[in-house]
Design an enzyme around this catalytic site. Structure first.
Site, PDB file in Angstrom:
ATOM      1  CG  ASP A  36      65.138  90.592  91.494  1.00  0.00           C
ATOM      2  OD1 ASP A  36      66.326  90.530  91.263  1.00  0.00           O
ATOM      3  OD2 ASP A  36      64.732  89.707  91.839  1.00  0.00           O
ATOM      4  CD  GLU A  49      59.376  86.403  98.134  1.00  0.00           C
ATOM      5  OE1 GLU A  49      59.274  85.128  97.795  1.00  0.00           O
ATOM      6  OE2 GLU A  49      60.348  86.881  98.697  1.00  0.00           O
ATOM      7  CG  HIS A  75      60.836  84.116  94.964  1.00  0.00           C
ATOM      8  ND1 HIS A  75      61.446  84.222  96.048  1.00  0.00           N
ATOM      9  CD2 HIS A  75      62.126  83.826  94.096  1.00  0.00           C
ATOM     10  CE1 HIS A  75      62.732  84.145  96.245  1.00  0.00           C
ATOM     11  NE2 HIS A  75      63.210  83.794  94.939  1.00  0.00           N
ATOM     12  CG  ASN A  95      59.046  81.238  97.922  1.00  0.00           C
ATOM     13  OD1 ASN A  95      59.719  81.491  96.793  1.00  0.00           O
ATOM     14  ND2 ASN A  95      58.840  82.376  98.706  1.00  0.00           N
TER      15      ASN A  95
END
Ligand code: F6R
Length: 238
Positions: free
Chosen positions: A67, A143, A138, A136
């Site tokens: 990313d 996400e 990811h 979380n």
């Protein structure tokens, strides 16, 4: 999923580097997927040390990062291009032209996503993808709620991700809110995956990954559907 339990961050970083070095030695033109963030820094330090001491060569290796932020230039000290050059590429013998990271400054971001996906295909896909995990769940910047079928795409970063990444910036307001990320199916198409999990703040995520249901609300859970995943996890995250 093959789970390797290690004592701490230091041991994880040594073992993860040894794992990667083995693969590069067996296949010198390895297509290697890379991650940024805090977790792999120690691994990269060990790769550099090994390169300097034992001469493992990366001249034929091709890398693809997961990313990149949208909206900061590639020479900004918080861009993932800067991070990768600084933490790894400038210290090993990989030709910089064989290191690929999505271009978060492309004029046409949608076209950049397509180009990046095609680039990975062009090189025959990723042999080994290194991953970290967000608290979380990811992976990459996929996400919660991201489709398991997603290819490289633009993502709005979750508030918790922006907050977690603020530690690398001088203020919360400076953290980009969007990124380009490999999609979940892009990641799942890797032949092999090595997930690194370290620290108390990853404990809940590790628990959900090993015992929770497979669901788009917890992206890393998809890894349970992959046939060749190794997780290196330290005591603090267990
Ligand atoms: C980084 C990436 C992210 C991180 C994750 C964990 O390229 O794609 O998924 O791996 O946010 O970050 P750290 O290691 O900083 O806890």
């Amino acid at each position: 999923m093959n789970i390797i339990k290690v004592k701490d961050y230091t041991e994880m970083s040594q073992k993860a580097a040894a794992y990667i070095i083995d693969k590069v030695r067996v296949k010198p033109n390895l297509k290697l997927g890379l991650a940024t963030g805090g977790t792999p820094i120690g691994t990269y330090q060990n790769l550099i040390k090994d390169h300097q001491e034992h001469g493992t060569s990366y001249q034929q290796v091709v890398t693809f990062n997961l990313d990149e932020y949208i909206g900061i230039s590639s020479d900004h000290e918080n861009s993932y291009r800067f991070y990768m050059n600084d933490h790894l590429f400038n210290h090993i013998d990989i030709p910089i032209g064989q290191t690929f990271i999505p271009n978060g400054n492309a004029d046409n971001i949608e076209a950049e996503c397509v180009r990046y996906e095609q680039l990975i295909q062009h090189y025959g896909g990723i042999d080994l993808q290194i991953l970290g995990i967000g608290s979380n769940g990811h992976i990459g910047f996929n996400e919660p709620g991201t489709s398991f079928h997603s290819k490289t795409h633009v993502i709005d970063l979750a508030p918790s991700t922006i907050k977690a990444n603020a530690r690398f910036f001088s203020s919360l307001a400076e953290v980009p809110t969007k990124a380009i990320t490999m999609g979940i199916s892009t990641i799942m198409n890797s032949k092999e995956i090595l997930l690194l999990v370290s620290g108390e703040n990853k404990k809940e995520a590790m628990k959900k990954l090993s015992t929770g249901e497979i669901s788009e609300s917890f992206p890393a859970s998809v890894l349970r559907n992959h046939s060749n995943v190794t997780i290196m996890v330290d005591q603090a995250a267990l």
